[in-house]
Design an enzyme around this catalytic site. Structure first.
Site, short mmCIF file in Angstrom:
data_model
loop_
_atom_site.label_atom_id
_atom_site.label_comp_id
_atom_site.label_asym_id
_atom_site.label_seq_id
_atom_site.Cartn_x
_atom_site.Cartn_y
_atom_site.Cartn_z
N LYS A 69 -46.57 -82.55 -14.37
CA LYS A 69 -45.80 -81.83 -15.40
C LYS A 69 -44.51 -82.57 -15.74
O LYS A 69 -44.07 -82.56 -16.89
CB LYS A 69 -45.50 -80.40 -14.93
CG LYS A 69 -46.73 -79.49 -14.88
CD LYS A 69 -47.45 -79.43 -16.21
CE LYS A 69 -48.31 -78.19 -16.37
NZ LYS A 69 -49.13 -78.24 -17.61
N ARG A 117 -54.36 -66.13 -14.96
CA ARG A 117 -54.99 -66.22 -13.62
C ARG A 117 -54.19 -67.17 -12.72
O ARG A 117 -54.25 -67.08 -11.51
CB ARG A 117 -56.45 -66.65 -13.74
CG ARG A 117 -56.62 -68.04 -14.31
CD ARG A 117 -58.08 -68.41 -14.49
NE ARG A 117 -58.19 -69.82 -14.87
CZ ARG A 117 -59.32 -70.46 -14.97
NH1 ARG A 117 -60.47 -69.84 -14.75
NH2 ARG A 117 -59.34 -71.73 -15.32
N ALA A 124 -45.85 -66.95 -17.82
CA ALA A 124 -46.65 -65.90 -18.47
C ALA A 124 -47.73 -65.42 -17.51
O ALA A 124 -48.15 -66.17 -16.62
CB ALA A 124 -47.30 -66.46 -19.73
N SER A 127 -64.17 -81.74 -21.04
CA SER A 127 -62.90 -81.85 -20.31
C SER A 127 -61.94 -82.70 -21.13
O SER A 127 -62.36 -83.61 -21.86
CB SER A 127 -63.15 -82.53 -18.96
OG SER A 127 -61.92 -82.90 -18.39
N TYR A 144 -49.01 -81.12 -9.06
CA TYR A 144 -48.77 -80.43 -10.33
C TYR A 144 -47.37 -80.77 -10.87
O TYR A 144 -47.19 -81.06 -12.06
CB TYR A 144 -48.89 -78.93 -10.05
CG TYR A 144 -48.73 -78.01 -11.21
CD1 TYR A 144 -49.77 -77.81 -12.11
CD2 TYR A 144 -47.55 -77.28 -11.40
CE1 TYR A 144 -49.63 -76.92 -13.17
CE2 TYR A 144 -47.41 -76.40 -12.44
CZ TYR A 144 -48.45 -76.21 -13.33
OH TYR A 144 -48.31 -75.34 -14.37
N GLY A 145 -46.39 -80.76 -9.98
CA GLY A 145 -45.01 -81.06 -10.40
C GLY A 145 -44.89 -82.48 -10.94
O GLY A 145 -44.24 -82.72 -11.96
N SER A 179 -43.73 -77.68 -16.96
CA SER A 179 -43.52 -76.54 -16.07
C SER A 179 -42.21 -76.69 -15.30
O SER A 179 -41.83 -77.80 -14.92
CB SER A 179 -44.67 -76.45 -15.06
OG SER A 179 -44.35 -75.55 -14.04
N1 LIG Z 1 -48.89 -69.12 -16.74
C1 LIG Z 1 -47.71 -69.66 -16.41
O1 LIG Z 1 -46.75 -68.96 -16.02
C2 LIG Z 1 -47.51 -71.14 -16.51
C3 LIG Z 1 -46.32 -71.69 -16.03
C4 LIG Z 1 -46.08 -73.04 -16.20
C5 LIG Z 1 -47.04 -73.84 -16.83
N2 LIG Z 1 -48.21 -73.28 -17.24
C6 LIG Z 1 -49.20 -74.15 -17.87
O2 LIG Z 1 -49.72 -73.52 -19.01
C7 LIG Z 1 -51.04 -74.02 -19.27
C8 LIG Z 1 -51.98 -72.85 -19.48
O3 LIG Z 1 -52.09 -72.13 -18.28
P1 LIG Z 1 -52.54 -70.59 -18.19
O4 LIG Z 1 -51.48 -69.91 -17.42
O5 LIG Z 1 -52.92 -70.08 -19.53
O6 LIG Z 1 -53.80 -70.72 -17.20
P2 LIG Z 1 -55.36 -70.53 -17.45
O7 LIG Z 1 -56.02 -70.95 -16.19
O8 LIG Z 1 -55.64 -69.17 -17.98
O9 LIG Z 1 -55.67 -71.55 -18.61
C9 LIG Z 1 -55.91 -72.91 -18.41
C10 LIG Z 1 -57.19 -73.26 -19.14
O10 LIG Z 1 -57.40 -74.67 -19.08
C11 LIG Z 1 -58.79 -74.89 -18.94
N3 LIG Z 1 -59.02 -76.20 -18.37
C12 LIG Z 1 -58.81 -76.58 -17.09
N4 LIG Z 1 -59.15 -77.87 -16.93
C13 LIG Z 1 -59.59 -78.31 -18.13
C14 LIG Z 1 -60.07 -79.55 -18.60
N5 LIG Z 1 -60.19 -80.59 -17.78
N6 LIG Z 1 -60.42 -79.65 -19.90
C15 LIG Z 1 -60.32 -78.60 -20.73
N7 LIG Z 1 -59.88 -77.38 -20.34
C16 LIG Z 1 -59.52 -77.25 -19.06
C17 LIG Z 1 -59.24 -73.77 -18.03
O11 LIG Z 1 -60.65 -73.56 -18.12
C18 LIG Z 1 -58.42 -72.61 -18.52
O12 LIG Z 1 -59.12 -71.85 -19.50
C19 LIG Z 1 -51.38 -74.91 -18.07
O13 LIG Z 1 -51.13 -76.25 -18.39
C20 LIG Z 1 -50.40 -74.46 -17.02
O14 LIG Z 1 -50.16 -75.45 -16.04
C21 LIG Z 1 -48.48 -71.95 -17.10
#
Ligand SMILES: NC(=O)c1ccc[n+]([C@@H]2O[C@H](COP(=O)([O-])OP(=O)(O)OC[C@H]3O[C@@H](n4cnc5c(N)ncnc54)[C@H](O)[C@@H]3O)[C@@H](O)[C@H]2O)c1
Length: 296
Positions: A166, A197, A194, A73, A162-163, A149
């Site tokens: 971020k 999940r 993007a 982690s 989360y907010g 975010s």
């Molecule tokens: N997808 C979007 O539209 C979006 C929007 C705003 C921000 N984000 C941010 O982008 C980042 C990536 O998100 P995503 O959309 O690819 O989601 P995702 O869930 O596919 O990827 C997040 C990854 O982080 C890993 N993770 C979680 N906790 C962890 C920890 N303690 N240590 C190591 N790894 C850990 C998870 O296993 C997962 O593979 C995140 O920080 C998310 O908050 C995404």
């Protein structure tokens, strides 16, 4: 000329997921040696499995790139930096991307929901960044990209934990941009949209347009040694990239400020005409100083 990353070492957290995986594949394709960190838990931060990170490493290696997996982690940052040092001997790039969600209306949010989200997004990223930052200062080179975010920068119902985390990353980005600059460490952030999940079922007919790869294009540029941007935040969604910034309105200056004067002038206080984007606290103070002096 294409941006290449030969001999650069990148740590990407949460690189088993949608965005992180995309960043890892692209940086590796362009020659970087990559530490693929992911503990492989659920979107809510429960459980863990090595497959998430290992599959990305296998993909990179199968394409002729160099990568190692780290299954810890981000709340155990020493292990992640050690993986980079053991495998590649340095850290040039850090992409703080790992994340989880525990969405709930604030009045229903448990302390555990708050702590879990702050621990991963903010405290974990901050502790890992501090370890990497120290190494980068010594080598006088580094590129750090945080993943913030729109939820924290603009607000979103049900995401107080989360907010807050971020938005904390926004502050960290701004401060470290100033602390790192002299050591050629540049710190920027992306606020992505993007398909992943995390956004499943939320993007409607935009889903097909919101490929993580476009976010990766911006992250990759910000990670490159030729990029001199520092302290910037970019909103990235599909092919759209825009700058997000913190600004101040010109405001008002009155010799004696009373609650009634605030009430009677709130339109002028809020007027966006002539707003100003301070580059630092010092610049914000200079603007205050100038405004106050003008009334003398
Ligand atoms: N997808 C979007 O539209 C979006 C929007 C705003 C921000 N984000 C941010 O982008 C980042 C990536 O998100 P995503 O959309 O690819 O989601 P995702 O869930 O596919 O990827 C997040 C990854 O982080 C890993 N993770 C979680 N906790 C962890 C920890 N303690 N240590 C190591 N790894 C850990 C998870 O296993 C997962 O593979 C995140 O920080 C998310 O908050 C995404």
């Amino acid at each position: 000329m294409d941006l290449s990353f030969d001999d650069r070492v990148a740590i990407i957290t949460g690189a088993g997921g949608a965005l992180g995986r995309s960043h890892a594949l692209e940086l590796a394709r362009r020659g970087a040696k990559v530490v693929v960190n992911d503990l492989g838990g659920s979107v809510h931060g429960e459980g863990g499995a090595p497959a998430a990170a290992q599959q990305v490493v296998d993909e990179i290696v199968a394409s002729g790139g160099e990568a190692v997996a780290n299954f810890d982690s981000v709340t155990n940052p020493q292990s992640i930096v050690q993986s980079a040092l053991d495998a590649f001997g340095r850290v040039d790039i850090l992409v703080n991307n790992a994340g989880i969600l525990r969405d709930k209306a604030f009045h229903n949010m448990s302390v555990e929901d708050i702590d879990a989200v702050l621990d991963v997004h903010l405290r974990g990223a901050m502790a890992l960044t501090q370890l990497a930052f120290k190494l980068m200062r010594e080598q006088r080179y580094g590129r750090i990209i945080n993943t913030t975010s729109a939820s924290g920068l603009f607000g979103n119902f049900g995401q107080a934990n989360y907010g807050a985390a971020k938005a904390g990353l926004f502050g960290l980005t701004r401060v470290l941009a100033q602390e790192g600059a002299r050591a050629n460490i540049f710190v920027n952030a992306v606020a992505p949209l993007a398909r992943s999940r995390m956004t499943e079922g939320l993007l409607g007919d935009l889903t097909d347009l919101l490929d993580p790869k476009s976010v990766t294009a911006v992250v990759t540029y910000l990670a490159h040694e030729s990029c001199e941007l520092n302290g910037y935040v970019y909103s990235v969604a599909g092919g759209r990239v825009a700058r997000i910034f913190m600004a101040e309105t010109r405001g008002i200056v009155l010799p004696s400020l009373t609650p009634e004067a605030v009430r009677d002038n709130f339109e002028a206080i809020n007027d966006l005409d002539g707003y100003f984007v301070p580059g630092s606290l010092t610049e914000a103070l200079e603007a205050v100083q100038q405004a106050l002096k003008e009334q003398l």
